[in-house]
Design a protein around this motif. Structure first.
Motif, short mmCIF file in Angstrom:
data_model
loop_
_atom_site.label_atom_id
_atom_site.label_comp_id
_atom_site.label_asym_id
_atom_site.label_seq_id
_atom_site.Cartn_x
_atom_site.Cartn_y
_atom_site.Cartn_z
N LYS A 64 7.14 -67.88 42.87
CA LYS A 64 7.72 -67.46 44.15
C LYS A 64 9.24 -67.62 44.13
N GLY A 65 9.91 -66.59 44.61
CA GLY A 65 11.37 -66.62 44.65
C GLY A 65 12.02 -66.18 43.36
N ARG A 66 11.23 -66.04 42.29
CA ARG A 66 11.80 -65.63 41.00
C ARG A 66 11.25 -64.28 40.53
N PHE A 67 10.00 -64.01 40.84
CA PHE A 67 9.35 -62.77 40.42
C PHE A 67 9.14 -61.88 41.64
N THR A 68 9.24 -60.57 41.41
CA THR A 68 8.97 -59.60 42.46
C THR A 68 8.04 -58.52 41.93
N ILE A 69 6.92 -58.33 42.63
CA ILE A 69 6.00 -57.26 42.27
C ILE A 69 6.24 -56.09 43.22
N SER A 70 6.19 -54.90 42.66
CA SER A 70 6.35 -53.69 43.47
C SER A 70 5.51 -52.58 42.86
N ARG A 71 5.34 -51.50 43.61
CA ARG A 71 4.55 -50.40 43.08
C ARG A 71 5.08 -49.07 43.59
N ASP A 72 4.82 -48.05 42.81
CA ASP A 72 5.13 -46.67 43.17
C ASP A 72 3.80 -45.94 43.23
N ASN A 73 3.30 -45.71 44.42
CA ASN A 73 1.98 -45.11 44.57
C ASN A 73 1.94 -43.68 44.05
N ALA A 74 3.05 -42.97 44.13
CA ALA A 74 3.08 -41.60 43.63
C ALA A 74 2.91 -41.55 42.12
N LYS A 75 3.36 -42.61 41.45
CA LYS A 75 3.26 -42.68 39.99
C LYS A 75 2.13 -43.60 39.52
N ASN A 76 1.42 -44.20 40.48
CA ASN A 76 0.37 -45.18 40.13
C ASN A 76 0.89 -46.22 39.13
N THR A 77 2.05 -46.73 39.44
CA THR A 77 2.71 -47.67 38.55
C THR A 77 3.07 -48.94 39.31
N VAL A 78 2.86 -50.07 38.66
CA VAL A 78 3.22 -51.36 39.22
C VAL A 78 4.27 -52.00 38.32
N TYR A 79 5.18 -52.72 38.96
CA TYR A 79 6.28 -53.35 38.25
C TYR A 79 6.27 -54.85 38.52
N LEU A 80 6.81 -55.60 37.57
CA LEU A 80 7.02 -57.03 37.79
C LEU A 80 8.44 -57.34 37.33
N GLU A 81 9.31 -57.61 38.29
CA GLU A 81 10.67 -58.02 38.00
C GLU A 81 10.68 -59.54 37.90
N MET A 82 11.08 -60.05 36.75
CA MET A 82 11.09 -61.48 36.51
C MET A 82 12.53 -61.94 36.31
N SER A 83 12.94 -62.91 37.08
CA SER A 83 14.29 -63.44 36.94
C SER A 83 14.23 -64.96 36.89
N SER A 84 15.36 -65.56 36.55
CA SER A 84 15.43 -67.02 36.40
C SER A 84 14.27 -67.52 35.55
N LEU A 85 14.04 -66.85 34.46
CA LEU A 85 12.89 -67.17 33.63
C LEU A 85 13.02 -68.55 33.01
N LYS A 86 11.87 -69.21 32.90
CA LYS A 86 11.79 -70.56 32.36
C LYS A 86 10.90 -70.55 31.11
N PRO A 87 11.07 -71.51 30.24
CA PRO A 87 10.20 -71.58 29.07
C PRO A 87 8.72 -71.59 29.44
N GLU A 88 8.38 -72.19 30.57
CA GLU A 88 6.98 -72.24 30.97
C GLU A 88 6.44 -70.89 31.44
N ASP A 89 7.29 -69.88 31.54
CA ASP A 89 6.83 -68.52 31.84
C ASP A 89 6.35 -67.82 30.58
N THR A 90 6.55 -68.43 29.44
CA THR A 90 6.10 -67.83 28.18
C THR A 90 4.59 -67.65 28.19
N ALA A 91 4.15 -66.43 27.96
CA ALA A 91 2.72 -66.11 28.01
C ALA A 91 2.52 -64.65 27.64
N ASP A 92 1.26 -64.29 27.45
CA ASP A 92 0.89 -62.88 27.39
C ASP A 92 0.62 -62.43 28.83
#
Length: 119
Positions: A64-92
């Protein structure tokens, strides 16, 4: 057949930013909820963020406060903007979506993309 194609990911330094995208394709689509989940080595897969068709969102407390999820319904696409990334965000990171294709329910996953946060 519904397909989810993920792009983005990679190596970033702590404090940096990355953007993930996930495009859903198929015939007769009506996509409902779109999610991002992640799985770190040795840990269970966890929900990172979710967005409904109308734009309502939920986030894991850890992002919360670092990642933002958004979507474009016309394109059926979802985005994840990740900022202030931390080592613990490392993952698949995985994309997930559900909805209807020609009135038949679907519940589909995209391929994972690796996000590594390291100096």
């Amino acid at each position: 057949q519904v397909q989810l194609v993920v792009s983005g990911g990679g190596l970033v330094q702590p404090g940096g930013s990355l953007r993930l995208s996930c495009a859903v394709s198929g015939r007769g689509l009506s996509v409902n909820v779109m999610d991002w989940l992640r799985q770190a080595p040795g840990k269970q897969r966890e929900l990172v963020a979710s967005i409904g068709r109308g734009g309502s969102t939920t986030y894991a407390d850890s992002v919360k406060g670092r990642f933002t999820i958004s979507r474009d319904n016309a394109k059926n696409t979802v985005y994840l903007e990740m900022s202030s990334l931390k080592p613990e965000d490392t993952a698949d990171y995985y994309c997930h979506a559900n909805g209807l294709t020609f009135s038949v329910p679907f519940n589909s996953w995209g391929q994972g993309t690796q996000v590594t946060v390291s100096s």
